[in-house]
Scaffold this motif. Sequence first.
Motif, PDB file in Angstrom:
ATOM      1  N   UNK A 120       0.829  -1.214   0.000  1.00 39.69           N
ATOM      2  CA  UNK A 120       0.000   0.000   0.000  1.00 39.69           C
ATOM      3  C   UNK A 120       0.858   1.256   0.000  1.00 39.69           C
ATOM      4  N   UNK A 121       2.046   1.167   0.596  1.00 40.28           N
ATOM      5  CA  UNK A 121       2.961   2.313   0.583  1.00 40.28           C
ATOM      6  C   UNK A 121       3.417   2.596  -0.857  1.00 40.28           C
ATOM      7  N   UNK A 122       3.733   1.516  -1.615  1.00 42.04           N
ATOM      8  CA  UNK A 122       4.117   1.689  -3.025  1.00 42.04           C
ATOM      9  C   UNK A 122       3.005   2.397  -3.799  1.00 42.04           C
ATOM     10  N   UNK A 123       1.754   1.940  -3.552  1.00 41.94           N
ATOM     11  CA  UNK A 123       0.616   2.507  -4.278  1.00 41.94           C
ATOM     12  C   UNK A 123       0.466   3.991  -3.923  1.00 41.94           C
ATOM     13  N   UNK A 124       0.575   4.313  -2.626  1.00 45.46           N
ATOM     14  CA  UNK A 124       0.405   5.699  -2.174  1.00 45.46           C
ATOM     15  C   UNK A 124       1.484   6.606  -2.761  1.00 45.46           C
ATOM     16  N   UNK A 125       2.755   6.214  -2.584  1.00 46.37           N
ATOM     17  CA  UNK A 125       3.860   7.045  -3.086  1.00 46.37           C
ATOM     18  C   UNK A 125       3.757   7.163  -4.606  1.00 46.37           C
ATOM     19  N   UNK A 126       3.479   6.014  -5.250  1.00 44.88           N
ATOM     20  CA  UNK A 126       3.352   6.010  -6.705  1.00 44.88           C
ATOM     21  C   UNK A 126       2.284   6.982  -7.165  1.00 44.88           C
ATOM     22  N   UNK A 139       9.137  10.405 -15.445  1.00 43.86           N
ATOM     23  CA  UNK A 139       8.792  10.117 -14.053  1.00 43.86           C
ATOM     24  C   UNK A 139       7.324   9.781 -13.879  1.00 43.86           C
ATOM     25  N   UNK A 140       6.471  10.425 -14.677  1.00 45.74           N
ATOM     26  CA  UNK A 140       5.032  10.170 -14.617  1.00 45.74           C
ATOM     27  C   UNK A 140       4.759   8.701 -14.945  1.00 45.74           C
ATOM     28  N   UNK A 141       5.423   8.198 -15.998  1.00 44.35           N
ATOM     29  CA  UNK A 141       5.211   6.808 -16.394  1.00 44.35           C
ATOM     30  C   UNK A 141       5.873   5.842 -15.421  1.00 44.35           C
ATOM     31  N   UNK A 142       7.034   6.234 -14.901  1.00 43.41           N
ATOM     32  CA  UNK A 142       7.718   5.350 -13.953  1.00 43.41           C
ATOM     33  C   UNK A 142       6.938   5.253 -12.641  1.00 43.41           C
ATOM     34  N   UNK A 143       6.256   6.354 -12.262  1.00 44.83           N
ATOM     35  CA  UNK A 143       5.455   6.273 -11.034  1.00 44.83           C
ATOM     36  C   UNK A 143       4.234   5.383 -11.251  1.00 44.83           C
ATOM     37  N   UNK A 144       3.750   5.316 -12.488  1.00 47.33           N
ATOM     38  CA  UNK A 144       2.677   4.379 -12.811  1.00 47.33           C
ATOM     39  C   UNK A 144       3.173   2.944 -12.596  1.00 47.33           C
ATOM     40  N   UNK A 145       4.439   2.712 -12.960  1.00 48.31           N
ATOM     41  CA  UNK A 145       5.035   1.395 -12.751  1.00 48.31           C
ATOM     42  C   UNK A 145       5.094   1.051 -11.262  1.00 48.31           C
ATOM     43  N   UNK A 146       5.357   2.075 -10.431  1.00 51.65           N
ATOM     44  CA  UNK A 146       5.419   1.851  -8.980  1.00 51.65           C
ATOM     45  C   UNK A 146       4.031   1.484  -8.431  1.00 51.65           C
ATOM     46  N   UNK A 147       2.992   2.153  -8.924  1.00 53.86           N
ATOM     47  CA  UNK A 147       1.617   1.793  -8.531  1.00 53.86           C
ATOM     48  C   UNK A 147       1.354   0.343  -8.922  1.00 53.86           C
ATOM     49  N   UNK A 148       1.783  -0.017 -10.142  1.00 54.47           N
ATOM     50  CA  UNK A 148       1.602  -1.383 -10.633  1.00 54.47           C
ATOM     51  C   UNK A 148       2.264  -2.400  -9.723  1.00 54.47           C
ATOM     52  N   UNK A 149       3.493  -2.066  -9.283  1.00 53.55           N
ATOM     53  CA  UNK A 149       4.220  -2.963  -8.391  1.00 53.55           C
ATOM     54  C   UNK A 149       3.456  -3.153  -7.084  1.00 53.55           C
ATOM     55  N   UNK A 150       2.936  -2.050  -6.556  1.00 50.80           N
ATOM     56  CA  UNK A 150       2.149  -2.125  -5.321  1.00 50.80           C
ATOM     57  C   UNK A 150       0.908  -2.989  -5.499  1.00 50.80           C
ATOM     58  N   UNK A 151       0.208  -2.827  -6.619  1.00 57.22           N
ATOM     59  CA  UNK A 151      -0.999  -3.620  -6.884  1.00 57.22           C
ATOM     60  C   UNK A 151      -0.659  -5.103  -7.011  1.00 57.22           C
ATOM     61  N   UNK A 152       0.481  -5.386  -7.641  1.00 53.29           N
ATOM     62  CA  UNK A 152       0.916  -6.773  -7.800  1.00 53.29           C
ATOM     63  C   UNK A 152       1.065  -7.438  -6.426  1.00 53.29           C
ATOM     64  N   UNK A 153       1.748  -6.743  -5.508  1.00 51.81           N
ATOM     65  CA  UNK A 153       1.968  -7.330  -4.182  1.00 51.81           C
ATOM     66  C   UNK A 153       0.687  -7.387  -3.357  1.00 51.81           C
TER      67      UNK A 153
END
Length: 341
Positions: A120-126, A139-153
Amino acid sequence: TMVADASSVDWYDISNRLLGGLALSLYGMKRMSSGLKIGAGDSLRDILKRMCRNRFLGMITGMMVTALLSSSSASSVMLVAFVDEGYISFDQSIGALLGINIGTTLTVHLMAFKITKYSLAFITIGYILYASLDKRSKGHHLSEALIGLGLLFFGMDMMGDSMRPLRNHQPFLDLLISMDNTWTAIAASTVFTLVIQSSAAVIGIVIALAREGFLTQQAAVAMVLGANIGTTGTSLVTSLGKKVETVRVAVAYVVLKALGVILIAPMIDHFITFLYKSRGEDPQYPSSKIEKSELVPDLIPHAHSLFNILIAVLCLPFTVSIARFVEMLVPETQRKGTKQD
């Protein structure tokens, strides 16, 4: 322990959370992959194209690109496209395919770490970065990747929780006991991977089952082997109707994985012993649920990596022979129009 009878198991709740978790994981992987592809894709594409000229460099590049995109489907589809566009030859693509096999294991290592609690921290920061950065920026697209990582976990965590009530449900336990037959486990996991088209997600489910102490080492490793075969389905489907060279890349992918499974499945116990040895440990033989839940989850990403590294070590010296074999399987068509020089 009380044995749960079918009436006390809330199937609606279990399937709801299991499928919801799976959907979140798959969606997270897609977002992660597309965010990285847009954020870093052009540079990755150029590197892959340049490096594939040499099979060793091709292997290392395939590995890195896949680890970064966290999707073997994405990079093998990219590879199929390069061959289709005539950037690299079919022969040159085999080294990269071997690397893609190894690169895909990074996502699974990430899953096995206990990072799920930070999801959830990944999703929030992302999301904060995603909302505040300029839409055109990398950075906008890379932060989307971070949200994706959070959703995966987050999805993985959900899948694990959903299966907890089945711990004492006999029919479910019996089904898993049947997975101790190596070929049954391989077949089940191959089919499942073909259906959901993501080996990482299937291996995520295997890890979730193992964390509950449901799986023996043999069953878990066999399911990893099956997921490795099943994942080749995506690029096979993508290659249909394309040039002969392109279909060959997809078939080579199947051949490499199948070779590995045919070699390792009959001696799965030796493979498990080798797994422990390669980590500098003595082989363990967990029997109780508690021991299994502690030992087996860690073994899964290692099995996945070692399997793909072994394939690469065994096949890299013979990429030319493998290419010839695949050309026999997928011969040139009669129409000369398909050939482009």
